[in-house]
Design an enzyme around this catalytic site. Sequence first.
Site, short mmCIF file in Angstrom:
data_model
loop_
_atom_site.label_atom_id
_atom_site.label_comp_id
_atom_site.label_asym_id
_atom_site.label_seq_id
_atom_site.Cartn_x
_atom_site.Cartn_y
_atom_site.Cartn_z
N GLU A 19 0.84 -1.20 0.00
CA GLU A 19 0.00 0.00 0.00
C GLU A 19 0.88 1.25 0.00
O GLU A 19 1.88 1.28 0.69
CB GLU A 19 -0.86 0.00 1.28
CG GLU A 19 -1.63 -1.29 1.48
CD GLU A 19 -2.26 -1.42 2.87
OE1 GLU A 19 -2.30 -0.42 3.61
OE2 GLU A 19 -2.70 -2.53 3.20
N LYS A 44 2.41 4.60 1.10
CA LYS A 44 2.46 5.24 2.42
C LYS A 44 2.01 6.68 2.23
O LYS A 44 2.72 7.50 1.65
CB LYS A 44 3.87 5.18 3.01
CG LYS A 44 3.92 5.69 4.42
CD LYS A 44 5.21 5.33 5.11
CE LYS A 44 5.18 5.63 6.60
NZ LYS A 44 4.96 7.02 6.92
N CYS A 70 33.87 31.16 22.00
CA CYS A 70 32.45 30.82 21.85
C CYS A 70 31.72 32.01 21.23
O CYS A 70 31.83 33.13 21.75
CB CYS A 70 31.87 30.49 23.22
SG CYS A 70 30.08 30.39 23.22
N CYS A 115 32.21 25.02 24.21
CA CYS A 115 32.45 26.23 24.99
C CYS A 115 32.69 25.78 26.43
O CYS A 115 31.94 24.96 26.97
CB CYS A 115 31.22 27.12 24.90
SG CYS A 115 31.12 28.34 26.20
S1 IVH Z 1 -0.45 0.99 8.75
C1 IVH Z 1 0.55 -0.75 12.54
N1 IVH Z 1 -0.70 1.78 6.30
O1 IVH Z 1 2.42 5.80 8.56
C2 IVH Z 1 0.74 0.09 11.43
N2 IVH Z 1 0.16 3.33 7.89
O2 IVH Z 1 4.83 5.51 10.21
C3 IVH Z 1 -0.29 1.13 11.36
N3 IVH Z 1 0.64 5.54 7.00
O3 IVH Z 1 0.98 6.42 11.70
C4 IVH Z 1 -0.15 1.94 10.19
N4 IVH Z 1 0.01 5.13 4.94
O4 IVH Z 1 -0.03 7.57 9.66
C5 IVH Z 1 -0.31 2.12 7.54
N5 IVH Z 1 -1.02 2.36 4.09
C6 IVH Z 1 -0.64 2.70 5.31
C7 IVH Z 1 -0.16 3.99 5.64
C8 IVH Z 1 0.23 4.26 6.95
C9 IVH Z 1 0.49 6.05 5.77
C10 IVH Z 1 1.18 6.29 8.15
C11 IVH Z 1 0.31 6.24 9.39
C12 IVH Z 1 1.20 5.76 10.48
C13 IVH Z 1 2.55 6.05 9.94
C14 IVH Z 1 3.56 5.13 10.54
#
Ligand code: IVH
Length: 680
Positions: free
Chosen positions: A116, A118, A406, A424
Amino acid sequence: MSTKNIKNDLKKLKTKINLLNHKYYVLDEPEVSDYDFDILFKKLLSIEEAHPELITEDSPSQRVGSKPLSKFESVIHKEQMLSLNNVFHSSDLKLYMERTQKILGIKYDDLKFSVEPKLDGLAINLLYINGVLDVAATRGDGTTGENVTNNIKTIGSIPLKLIGKSYPETLEVRGEVFISKKGFQDINAKNNEKKFANPRNAAAGSLRQLDSKVVAKRPLDAFFYTIGYCSPKINIKTQEELLKKLSNWGFKICSLNEIVIGQNGCETYYNNIASTRNDIPYEIDGIVYKVNSLDYQDELGAVSRAPRWAIAHKFPAEEKTTIIKNVRFQVGRTGVLTPVASLEPVEVGGVIVSNATLHNMDEVIKKNINIGDKVKIRRAGDVIPEIISVVEKNKKSKKIKFPEKCPECGSSVEKVEDMAFIKCVNKYKCPAQKKGSIIHFVSKKAMDMQGIGDKLIARLVDEGIINNSSDLYKLNEDNLRNFVINTTVREDTGKEYDITLGEKSIKNILDSINSKKKVNLSNFIYSLGINEVGEVTARNLAIKFKKMDNIFNADYDQFINLKDIGPVAARNIYNFFREKNNIDNINSILESGIKFIDKDKNITNLLNNQIYVITGKLKKFSRQKLSENIIKNGGNVSNSVSKKTYALILGDDPGSKLEKAEKLGVKIINEEDFYKIIKL
Ligand code: IVH
């Protein structure tokens, strides 16, 4: 018409409008014209106006925004919101795959992943009770967030009522709120005074607006990807099925999600998405790989707030070239001088960058960086931009000279033994060090004195009103009443005038200091800013010594014998409590009436970092409670048995973990034995 009939009509109308909304915002398949939709919506409003007692939480009329709030209330999530560990390179992804393979005993090449994008927005947690949106909260620290329900309701694609009948009674749904690239440009085009730096900031700024009527005008949207607390449990086996369920309940799911097999499948997907990233209408900053099977996810579990069943593969940080105009030296809390380059301003990843850190002297020498050079800079996420390399030397470029004095207080500087730092030496008198240590003292993880900002502290130090953290407790209304926080020039007359603190600000500052008179010993130790003493070490010291007096009287050997404390930290701690300035400062704070509430009182170190795994049904405590007891007593909890496991705690009907423990020769103890160890 009878009330019953009106109620019925209203119910039908609400369902109809909610479904039309879903078609329009979630499925992108409008069923009726805007005109027809407006007619239905007006009908709803007129019935509700005549019968306000019939307005419900899930009515589409509740989306338009309500009265502004004075602040957001806190919300405790029913289940903790985890975060993700990151990898940047294939080699690190391979290590992740190998670890997963080892725990599951399944070849990673055969493992299915839900892949998925991010999404680069803000995590959100929605609580639905009997299918109706009850509370929407930001992620916050993962345990407690802010109640942004009114704002979330203005987002057309978020269901106020779940579709169908087969949803759990209590359900937390989690996803990401964002603003599309186009939406971001539109807001900035309209907004003349303050432009947002990037879509993420625009989404964050909008979600944290106290006036939901303003939020209703912002083009916020959301995708959902997981659930938190869910009761009763739903019968699904994979992340893929979970996404399908979310979609059936009415949530918008990212259309780019896929199921792939093995590391190869993950990386092919990563490369495909990376190459089309510019065409995706919203910002993403990497790919999330999630083990598809929920049983495997259970087996993999989580370690310190991040699941082992998922990993984020981040896109490389954006890089740009620019010119170094000058280099200055910043003096930190511990007196270390950090070279900071002023740059010809350049946009990197949606943010204008005009400063970058050069870290330390060795870095400057190693990279042969001079003033006037053309350099490549990088900005990753929220971290301070850094200079990667010189791309073009300038004939006229000037060598960076390390100061002999400093820049803040004019005292001499010294090189720290075996380190690349210069410091310093004027520890207690250098204004930069004074400011830095007071800023650290009030910070969230230390004394958490909210509303006392860096600028206020800097100004109070510059004016000689405070010199150290204990002086904060001596502040009173008289000190603050005529205190000039800033001087500015009037636009109309061109004259300079002083800005003083208002009565309300004065009250807030003093309340903030006085409200933190009861603290955990561990927070207090951390707040002292001893070199090398972070949160964990501070907590270990609090658990071991229990009282400030015991720490003052401890000798070097007592520190070095503590877990996780090496010779450098032990020497720092020992020396810190021998210095008159520190002793006086601490005594003065204690005299101001500080009391230690002991969150750490019941904490012991009986388990000395041992790793425990739990299997089967427990009699005395829930699994969660038992885990808390293990941690409270200085142990760790893991979800899977490995060679590092100290013992397996056995409940009734144990699972496959028992077999694995036997195979690896891990100690097996029953519940009662364990309670004896921790004296429960
Ligand atoms: S799963 C247990 N799926 O990334 C994992 N997070 O660094 C729960 N995020 O706080 C998150 N896209 O805000 C998941 N497809 C996705 C995501 C995603 C963005 C963000 C989310 C999370 C952060 C973690």
